[in-house]
Design a protein around this motif. Sequence first.
Motif, mmCIF file in Angstrom:
data_model
loop_
_atom_site.group_PDB
_atom_site.id
_atom_site.type_symbol
_atom_site.label_atom_id
_atom_site.label_comp_id
_atom_site.label_asym_id
_atom_site.label_seq_id
_atom_site.Cartn_x
_atom_site.Cartn_y
_atom_site.Cartn_z
ATOM 1 N N GLY A 50 0.808 -1.211 0.000
ATOM 2 C CA GLY A 50 0.000 0.000 0.000
ATOM 3 C C GLY A 50 0.842 1.263 0.000
ATOM 4 N N ALA A 51 1.895 1.271 0.830
ATOM 5 C CA ALA A 51 2.755 2.454 0.911
ATOM 6 C C ALA A 51 3.482 2.691 -0.411
ATOM 7 C CB ALA A 51 3.768 2.286 2.039
ATOM 8 N N ARG A 52 3.990 1.629 -1.002
ATOM 9 C CA ARG A 52 4.707 1.784 -2.261
ATOM 10 C C ARG A 52 3.758 2.146 -3.394
ATOM 11 N NH1 ARG A 52 9.831 -2.190 -2.682
ATOM 12 N NH2 ARG A 52 10.339 -2.318 -0.479
ATOM 13 N N PHE A 53 2.535 1.587 -3.392
ATOM 14 C CA PHE A 53 1.553 1.912 -4.422
ATOM 15 C C PHE A 53 1.246 3.406 -4.397
ATOM 16 C CE2 PHE A 53 -2.774 2.492 -5.967
ATOM 17 C CZ PHE A 53 -2.717 1.844 -7.188
ATOM 18 N N GLU A 54 1.055 3.946 -3.191
ATOM 19 C CA GLU A 54 0.805 5.380 -3.075
ATOM 20 C C GLU A 54 2.010 6.182 -3.574
ATOM 21 O OE1 GLU A 54 -0.302 6.257 0.938
ATOM 22 O OE2 GLU A 54 -2.043 4.915 0.855
ATOM 23 N N GLY A 55 3.206 5.695 -3.268
ATOM 24 C CA GLY A 55 4.407 6.371 -3.744
ATOM 25 C C GLY A 55 4.507 6.376 -5.260
ATOM 26 N N VAL A 56 4.112 5.259 -5.889
ATOM 27 C CA VAL A 56 4.134 5.182 -7.352
ATOM 28 C C VAL A 56 3.143 6.187 -7.935
ATOM 29 C CG1 VAL A 56 3.474 3.721 -9.312
ATOM 30 C CG2 VAL A 56 4.971 2.817 -7.538
ATOM 31 N N GLN A 57 1.984 6.317 -7.333
ATOM 32 C CA GLN A 57 0.981 7.250 -7.847
ATOM 33 C C GLN A 57 1.457 8.705 -7.726
ATOM 34 O OE1 GLN A 57 -1.524 6.014 -9.570
ATOM 35 N NE2 GLN A 57 -0.677 4.027 -9.012
ATOM 36 N N ARG A 58 2.303 9.000 -6.726
ATOM 37 C CA ARG A 58 2.814 10.357 -6.544
ATOM 38 C C ARG A 58 4.104 10.604 -7.330
ATOM 39 N NH1 ARG A 58 1.769 9.096 -1.071
ATOM 40 N NH2 ARG A 58 3.987 8.740 -0.830
ATOM 41 N N LYS A 60 6.945 11.346 -9.950
ATOM 42 C CA LYS A 60 6.953 12.179 -11.143
ATOM 43 C C LYS A 60 8.097 11.816 -12.093
ATOM 44 C CE LYS A 60 4.833 16.295 -9.055
ATOM 45 N NZ LYS A 60 3.603 15.661 -8.888
ATOM 46 N N THR A 61 9.146 11.132 -11.591
ATOM 47 C CA THR A 61 10.312 10.847 -12.435
ATOM 48 C C THR A 61 10.633 9.355 -12.437
ATOM 49 O OG1 THR A 61 11.883 11.101 -10.635
ATOM 50 C CG2 THR A 61 11.319 13.098 -11.871
ATOM 51 N N TYR A 62 11.463 8.972 -13.422
ATOM 52 C CA TYR A 62 11.948 7.590 -13.480
ATOM 53 C C TYR A 62 12.708 7.228 -12.204
ATOM 54 C CZ TYR A 62 10.982 6.863 -18.455
ATOM 55 O OH TYR A 62 10.374 6.685 -19.652
ATOM 56 N N GLY A 63 13.492 8.173 -11.714
ATOM 57 C CA GLY A 63 14.290 7.918 -10.511
ATOM 58 C C GLY A 63 13.425 7.595 -9.309
ATOM 59 N N GLU A 64 12.308 8.315 -9.144
ATOM 60 C CA GLU A 64 11.401 8.045 -8.029
ATOM 61 C C GLU A 64 10.761 6.671 -8.172
ATOM 62 O OE1 GLU A 64 10.081 12.653 -7.093
ATOM 63 O OE2 GLU A 64 8.862 11.463 -8.442
ATOM 64 N N LEU A 65 10.386 6.307 -9.396
ATOM 65 C CA LEU A 65 9.812 4.975 -9.623
ATOM 66 C C LEU A 65 10.846 3.884 -9.367
ATOM 67 C CD1 LEU A 65 7.679 5.564 -12.836
ATOM 68 C CD2 LEU A 65 6.860 5.260 -10.504
ATOM 69 N N ALA A 66 12.069 4.117 -9.827
ATOM 70 C CA ALA A 66 13.124 3.122 -9.635
ATOM 71 C C ALA A 66 13.415 2.917 -8.158
ATOM 72 C CB ALA A 66 14.393 3.558 -10.367
ATOM 73 N N TYR A 67 13.348 3.981 -7.377
ATOM 74 C CA TYR A 67 13.585 3.886 -5.936
ATOM 75 C C TYR A 67 12.560 2.966 -5.278
ATOM 76 C CZ TYR A 67 13.811 5.276 -1.048
ATOM 77 O OH TYR A 67 13.898 5.264 0.311
ATOM 78 N N LEU A 68 11.306 3.053 -5.708
ATOM 79 C CA LEU A 68 10.231 2.271 -5.090
ATOM 80 C C LEU A 68 10.302 0.787 -5.415
ATOM 81 C CD1 LEU A 68 7.387 4.854 -5.636
ATOM 82 C CD2 LEU A 68 8.333 4.141 -3.448
ATOM 83 N N VAL A 69 10.984 0.424 -6.499
ATOM 84 C CA VAL A 69 11.083 -0.988 -6.870
ATOM 85 C C VAL A 69 12.528 -1.471 -6.867
ATOM 86 C CG1 VAL A 69 8.956 -0.961 -8.227
ATOM 87 C CG2 VAL A 69 11.114 -0.463 -9.350
ATOM 88 N N SER A 70 13.450 -0.677 -6.291
ATOM 89 C CA SER A 70 14.875 -0.979 -6.394
ATOM 90 C C SER A 70 15.283 -2.274 -5.703
ATOM 91 C CB SER A 70 15.699 0.179 -5.836
ATOM 92 O OG SER A 70 15.434 0.337 -4.457
ATOM 93 N N ASP A 71 14.552 -2.718 -4.685
ATOM 94 C CA ASP A 71 14.929 -3.940 -3.984
ATOM 95 C C ASP A 71 14.094 -5.140 -4.411
ATOM 96 O OD1 ASP A 71 12.638 -2.885 -2.828
ATOM 97 O OD2 ASP A 71 13.091 -3.687 -0.852
#
Length: 169
Positions: A50-58, A60-71
């Motif tokens: 849930g926390a990561r899903f909300e982060g993905v919706q917020r 704005k950049t590839y870097g932010e998306l990569a951070y949320l799925v980096s592990d």
Amino acid sequence: MSMQPWGAPQPQPYGNGQAAMRAAHSDRERAVDVLKAAYAEGRLSADEYGARFEGVQRAKTYGELAYLVSDLPVGPAVLPMAAMPMMARPVYAPRTRTNPLAVTSLVLGLLCLPTFGFFGIPAVVTGHLAKNQLPRTGEDGDGMATAGLVLGWLSVGGWALLLLLAVVS
């Protein structure tokens, strides 16, 4: 951080231009697919998902998306691996929640010290309730619940000793 023309700061988590590129809706969908797969495989708890899903919706950049799925193992990568060296990838670690009953038990136990008061039994009750909840919920607070139990039982024991002394004399 550099500033974008409209004044908003532009994060550059990996120091390259691609990480700072704006993400499209399809990029967010790919990141959500990675999260869904990780949740289905048991790699993420419901709260983490849930926390990561909300982060993905917020994001704005590839870097932010990569951070949320980096592990997480990814199929189609959100950011190419060449642009993100293994040592530079941050690991997303959400904070675990502290059990409110454990906090309550500790506070009530601490209130027993100066007053030698009537907070011992509530401290013991909330401490035992917290100890029963912690394995099921995976929350933090085991030490707090234990401290509340110890202080509560010491208070109850002190009252019992005073009552016993009053009866004997």
